[in-house]
Design a protein around this motif. Sequence first.
Motif, PDB file in Angstrom:
ATOM      1  N   SER A 180      14.794  -0.609  -2.435  1.00 39.38           N
ATOM      2  CA  SER A 180      14.646   0.130  -1.456  1.00 39.38           C
ATOM      3  C   SER A 180      16.257   0.632  -1.236  1.00 39.38           C
ATOM      4  CB  SER A 180      14.864  -1.342  -0.347  1.00 39.38           C
ATOM      5  OG  SER A 180      15.966  -2.104  -1.016  1.00 39.38           O
ATOM      6  N   ASP A 181      17.034   0.715  -2.354  1.00 39.71           N
ATOM      7  CA  ASP A 181      17.920   2.151  -2.730  1.00 39.71           C
ATOM      8  C   ASP A 181      18.334   2.778  -2.535  1.00 39.71           C
ATOM      9  OD1 ASP A 181      18.270   0.309  -4.546  1.00 39.71           O
ATOM     10  OD2 ASP A 181      20.325  -0.232  -4.274  1.00 39.71           O
ATOM     11  N   VAL A 182      16.640   2.848  -3.772  1.00 43.11           N
ATOM     12  CA  VAL A 182      16.504   3.937  -4.242  1.00 43.11           C
ATOM     13  C   VAL A 182      16.191   5.178  -3.754  1.00 43.11           C
ATOM     14  CG1 VAL A 182      14.865   5.176  -5.969  1.00 43.11           C
ATOM     15  CG2 VAL A 182      15.886   3.156  -6.675  1.00 43.11           C
ATOM     16  N   GLU A 183      16.777   6.204  -3.637  1.00 43.90           N
ATOM     17  CA  GLU A 183      16.909   7.542  -2.799  1.00 43.90           C
ATOM     18  C   GLU A 183      16.113   8.464  -3.582  1.00 43.90           C
ATOM     19  OE1 GLU A 183      20.858   9.436  -2.010  1.00 43.90           O
ATOM     20  OE2 GLU A 183      21.368   7.741  -0.881  1.00 43.90           O
ATOM     21  N   ASN A 184      15.853   8.762  -4.510  1.00 48.62           N
ATOM     22  CA  ASN A 184      15.235   9.754  -5.571  1.00 48.62           C
ATOM     23  C   ASN A 184      13.793   8.805  -6.736  1.00 48.62           C
ATOM     24  OD1 ASN A 184      13.839  11.673  -6.794  1.00 48.62           O
ATOM     25  ND2 ASN A 184      15.647  12.728  -7.650  1.00 48.62           N
ATOM     26  N   LEU A 185      12.647   8.105  -5.734  1.00 52.96           N
ATOM     27  CA  LEU A 185      12.108   7.263  -6.286  1.00 52.96           C
ATOM     28  C   LEU A 185      11.919   8.127  -7.488  1.00 52.96           C
ATOM     29  CD1 LEU A 185      10.212   5.181  -6.698  1.00 52.96           C
ATOM     30  CD2 LEU A 185       8.934   5.967  -5.237  1.00 52.96           C
ATOM     31  N   GLY A 186      11.410   9.133  -7.540  1.00 58.20           N
ATOM     32  CA  GLY A 186      10.781  10.247  -8.765  1.00 58.20           C
ATOM     33  C   GLY A 186      11.684  10.050  -9.776  1.00 58.20           C
ATOM     34  N   GLY A 187      12.424  10.238  -9.453  1.00 58.93           N
ATOM     35  CA  GLY A 187      13.928  10.467 -10.522  1.00 58.93           C
ATOM     36  C   GLY A 187      14.214   8.772 -10.954  1.00 58.93           C
TER      37      GLY A 187
ATOM     38  N   LYS B 225       0.875  -1.189   0.229  1.00 63.15           N
ATOM     39  CA  LYS B 225       0.184  -0.345  -0.325  1.00 63.15           C
ATOM     40  C   LYS B 225       0.965   1.463   0.350  1.00 63.15           C
ATOM     41  CE  LYS B 225      -3.855   2.833   2.666  1.00 63.15           C
ATOM     42  NZ  LYS B 225      -5.244   2.137   4.001  1.00 63.15           N
ATOM     43  N   LEU B 226       2.129   1.518   0.382  1.00 64.98           N
ATOM     44  CA  LEU B 226       2.770   2.470   0.738  1.00 64.98           C
ATOM     45  C   LEU B 226       3.542   2.520  -0.422  1.00 64.98           C
ATOM     46  CD1 LEU B 226       4.485   4.809   1.935  1.00 64.98           C
ATOM     47  CD2 LEU B 226       6.324   2.460   3.009  1.00 64.98           C
ATOM     48  N   LEU B 227       3.715   1.472  -1.330  1.00 65.09           N
ATOM     49  CA  LEU B 227       4.865   1.706  -2.762  1.00 65.09           C
ATOM     50  C   LEU B 227       3.459   2.446  -3.867  1.00 65.09           C
ATOM     51  CD1 LEU B 227       7.079   1.298  -4.781  1.00 65.09           C
ATOM     52  CD2 LEU B 227       5.986  -1.148  -4.850  1.00 65.09           C
ATOM     53  N   THR B 228       1.684   1.879  -3.447  1.00 61.35           N
ATOM     54  CA  THR B 228       0.673   2.875  -4.250  1.00 61.35           C
ATOM     55  C   THR B 228       1.412   4.019  -4.459  1.00 61.35           C
ATOM     56  OG1 THR B 228       0.295   0.228  -4.467  1.00 61.35           O
ATOM     57  CG2 THR B 228      -1.242   2.154  -4.857  1.00 61.35           C
ATOM     58  N   GLU B 229       0.700   4.277  -3.177  1.00 60.88           N
ATOM     59  CA  GLU B 229       0.455   5.799  -2.489  1.00 60.88           C
ATOM     60  C   GLU B 229       2.309   6.345  -3.251  1.00 60.88           C
ATOM     61  OE1 GLU B 229      -0.104   6.262   1.611  1.00 60.88           O
ATOM     62  OE2 GLU B 229      -2.227   5.259   1.206  1.00 60.88           O
ATOM     63  N   ARG B 230       3.270   5.640  -3.023  1.00 65.62           N
ATOM     64  CA  ARG B 230       4.518   6.635  -3.194  1.00 65.62           C
ATOM     65  C   ARG B 230       4.304   6.853  -4.749  1.00 65.62           C
ATOM     66  NH1 ARG B 230       9.932   4.735  -1.721  1.00 65.62           N
ATOM     67  NH2 ARG B 230      10.256   6.582  -2.053  1.00 65.62           N
ATOM     68  N   PHE B 231       3.469   5.656  -5.870  1.00 66.45           N
ATOM     69  CA  PHE B 231       3.723   5.903  -7.341  1.00 66.45           C
ATOM     70  C   PHE B 231       2.419   6.788  -7.525  1.00 66.45           C
ATOM     71  CE2 PHE B 231       1.914   4.451 -10.951  1.00 66.45           C
ATOM     72  CZ  PHE B 231       3.156   4.894 -11.454  1.00 66.45           C
ATOM     73  N   GLU B 232       1.892   7.093  -6.688  1.00 64.67           N
ATOM     74  CA  GLU B 232       0.430   7.265  -7.477  1.00 64.67           C
ATOM     75  C   GLU B 232       1.005   9.240  -7.287  1.00 64.67           C
ATOM     76  OE1 GLU B 232      -2.490   7.110  -8.822  1.00 64.67           O
ATOM     77  OE2 GLU B 232      -2.095   5.157  -8.642  1.00 64.67           O
ATOM     78  N   GLU B 233       1.659   9.775  -6.040  1.00 65.49           N
ATOM     79  CA  GLU B 233       1.757  10.549  -6.293  1.00 65.49           C
ATOM     80  C   GLU B 233       3.067  10.968  -7.023  1.00 65.49           C
ATOM     81  OE1 GLU B 233       4.512  10.889  -2.442  1.00 65.49           O
ATOM     82  OE2 GLU B 233       3.383  10.459  -0.999  1.00 65.49           O
ATOM     83  N   HIS B 234       3.890  10.309  -7.865  1.00 67.06           N
ATOM     84  CA  HIS B 234       4.366  11.015  -9.149  1.00 67.06           C
ATOM     85  C   HIS B 234       3.699  10.567 -10.200  1.00 67.06           C
ATOM     86  CE1 HIS B 234       7.691  11.456  -6.214  1.00 67.06           C
ATOM     87  NE2 HIS B 234       7.709   9.949  -6.177  1.00 67.06           N
TER      88      HIS B 234
END
Length: 294
Positions: A49-56, A5-14
């Motif tokens: 897990s080691d990606v600091e900038n998910l948006g990038g 669910k956290l991953l989904t929410e982070r993706f929807e932000e982008h």
Amino acid sequence: MDAEKLLTERFEEHRPHLRAVSYRMLGSLSEAEDAVQEAWLRLERTDTSDVENLGGWLTTVVTRLCLNQLRAREQRREDPLEIRMPDPVIGREGVVDPEQEVLLADSVGLALLVVMESLSPAERIAFVLHDMFAVPFDEIAPVIEKTTAATRQLASRARRRVQGQAPAPDPDRSRQRAAVDAFFAASREGDFEALVAVLDPDVVLRADGAAGRARGSVVLNGARTVASQAVTYRSLAPFVRPALVNGAAGVVVVVEGRPVSVMAFTVLDGLIVAIDVLTDPERLAGLDLGGLDA
């Protein structure tokens, strides 16, 4: 909150940003959505897990997908003179659509997207990422497999072509609408000189009417040449519905409840400098007309 669910929410932000990037790169709303969805599927399958900038990271994934699509499109293209009209985004004047506002930020007019169709895939990627989203050249270079210097040159070449063929429109929509209204008023009256007066001397009219076939493409240059089509405009005038086309004053021509054309206008200093027209029935049938009155 569980990890999925956290991953989904982070993706929807982008997601809005990714759609905006994809639309500029591809000029197709459906292909842009497909690229964003594929990015989500790849995110699900990847340990970030080691990606600091998910948006990038997501922007890079979407860019690679778009680059592949542009290259495939270029290989399929049989006639270099073919016009491929991008998908227009239709809205109602005076109605704010938050999704459209994000998608069309920075005045991504239809004329700009038409000119961008003439860029090479690498030029388009470099221009979109750097000039529209301020991505540094050294981050773009690995994606298009070029050196940083070569990437900078690609963006510069694309910029010159875009600025030369797709000038930034007047930001005042009321001035845009006044010019478009004057255009159709002159058309209804069959007033040739009034039509010429509202057109820039170097106006260009581009039309894509036959879904990928060059014989359906039309390009007219010059005020008097474009105005000579007044008979055509006059027949359409009674069916014109004012609309925003990619955030600028335009019209949708609706006959018996069916859209028969979308016309996007680029207005600069009170004069129409470009008219981009989509008349392909298949593509028009699939448009979201944003609640326009039929």
